[in-house]
Design a protein around this motif. Structure first.
Motif: not given
Length: 400
Positions: A225, A228-229, A289, A293, A311, A314-315, A318, A374, A378
């Motif tokens: 995971t 992408p971060v 997530m 993505s 994002m 997603l953040s 996460f 991502g 994921v």
């Protein structure tokens, strides 16, 4: 007085110290992200050379994680912490005096060597001092405080660049290192062990961890995971400043908005987790997530929102699962907490460093590349999670 007492009860000094130590990596990186294009122009160096200041930090950081953990199991938590924080302070001074990319890269290497002590030992200190659900609450508290670092650091860096010089960014980091050094000196040694193991026994703890199938499978599952971060963190200056045309201060606001997700997620998690088991919450975070993505692939969303909003989501997802994930991983071991926490953070950042390198390649549409990274990462987590979940140890017991 009432407010001060409430804050002290919610965030005792040990929590604030652990949070500051945990924040060393984002403070050392995110605060000077807005300066990367400026350094490229000032030294007339190619972007790939300036980006080595990021890569060098994370590579050294990851390698030294494996050193400090066993040392803390052997000699206690405080001595390696004091050495690491001391190296971090000296490295910050070296970075502030850098006259060339090579000198800055050397300073960043030392910064990584020092900052890794904090990250490697913080989780071990938490495991020493707290247990079970209390430790999970501590992780959430630390996560909520640390989450403010990537939100505020680039904004503060942008202000410093506007008013002073990029060198003051590293001088401020030196001051934060001094605060942490004093805090570690005043901290009681948390490791209570009658007979210290030999260095050979401590080193063998890594072999024991690799044989612990519960620990390793869960660690591999959750490390995906990070892809992408970390890719976004490393590539965000290029995306916002070079490709989308925003200046350093505007970039810091976009980055700060994204980092707000890291602040909100642990707070919301702490409330939701009171009523819902963690095992049920994690798949929802993974699914969030994945959806975020997929949104990065939607070219019909106008810029910069095609990047900014997915994002943020997603953040958030996460960060929502991160404190519980860390606690769940450490619950799979009974001894060698220093080595276990070191190996855990090592995997996270090595995966992150690989993601940064992959994202730095010359992709035609970098936002779309970020989305596919991502989806792939994921997707692996969602595929591995049912297998890892079946192997989880529901209660404290013995290692495999």
């Amino acid at each position: 007085m009432g407010l001060g007492r409430i804050l002290k009860e919610q965030f005792p000094p040990i929590i604030l110290l652990l949070a500051l130590l945990s924040a060393f990596p984002p403070l050392a990186t995110d605060m000077y992200l807005p300066a990367l294009p400026l350094l490229q122009h000032e030294w007339q160096a190619p972007l790939v050379t300036i980006n080595l200041t990021l890569v060098a930090f994370f590579v050294t950081y990851c390698l030294f994680l494996l050193v400090y953990g066993p040392l803390s199991d052997r000699y206690g938590r405080k001595p390696p912490l004091l050495v690491g924080v001391g190296v971090f302070m000296l490295a910050c001074l070296l970075c502030s005096a850098a006259l060339s990319p090579g000198m800055l890269i050397c300073g960043r290497i030392l910064q990584g060597a020092g900052a890794s002590a904090a990250s490697a030992i913080v989780f071990a200190v938490s495991k020493d001092r707290f247990s079970g659900r209390q430790r999970q609450r501590v992780f959430v508290q630390i996560g909520a405080i640390v989450a403010a670092a990537p939100m505020l650091a680039p904004i503060l860096g942008g202000w410093i660049l506007t008013s002073l010089s990029w060198r003051w960014i590293f001088l401020l980091q030196t001051v934060l290192g001094v605060v942490a050094f004093v805090g570690v000196i005043r901290m009681d040694e948390p490791l209570r062990q009658q007979t210290a193991p030999s260095l050979g026994q401590v080193a063998a703890s890594y072999l024991r961890l690799f044989r612990n199938r519960r620990y390793m499978l869960l660690l591999l599952t959750l490390s995906c995971t990070c892809v992408p971060v970390f890719a976004f963190i490393g590539g965000s200056p290029d995306l916002y400043i070079t490709r989308l045309g925003f200046d350093e201060r505007q970039f810091s606001y976009f980055f700060g908005f994204n980092s707000l997700a890291f602040v909100l997620a642990p707070i919301i998690f702490s409330r939701v987790a009171r009523h819902t088991p963690v095992i049920r919450l994690l798949p929802w975070a993974f699914a969030g997530m994945l959806v975020a993505s997929l949104l990065l692939l939607c070219t019909w969303i106008p810029l910069p929102w095609r990047l900014t909003l997915p994002m943020f989501a997603l953040s958030f997802a996460f960060s929502f699962c991160r404190p519980a994930s860390n606690n769940l991983i450490l619950e799979q071991v009974d001894r060698g907490a220093g080595a276990a926490s070191s190996l855990m953070v090592f995997f996270y950042f090595m995966v992150g460093a690989l993601a940064m390198w992959l994202f730095s390649l010359d992709w035609q549409d970098k936002i779309q590349a970020l989305g596919w990274m991502g989806v792939a990462a994921v997707g692996c987590t969602l595929a591995l999670w049912p297998v890892a979940k079946r192997r989880l140890r529901p209660v404290a017991g013995h290692d495999d």
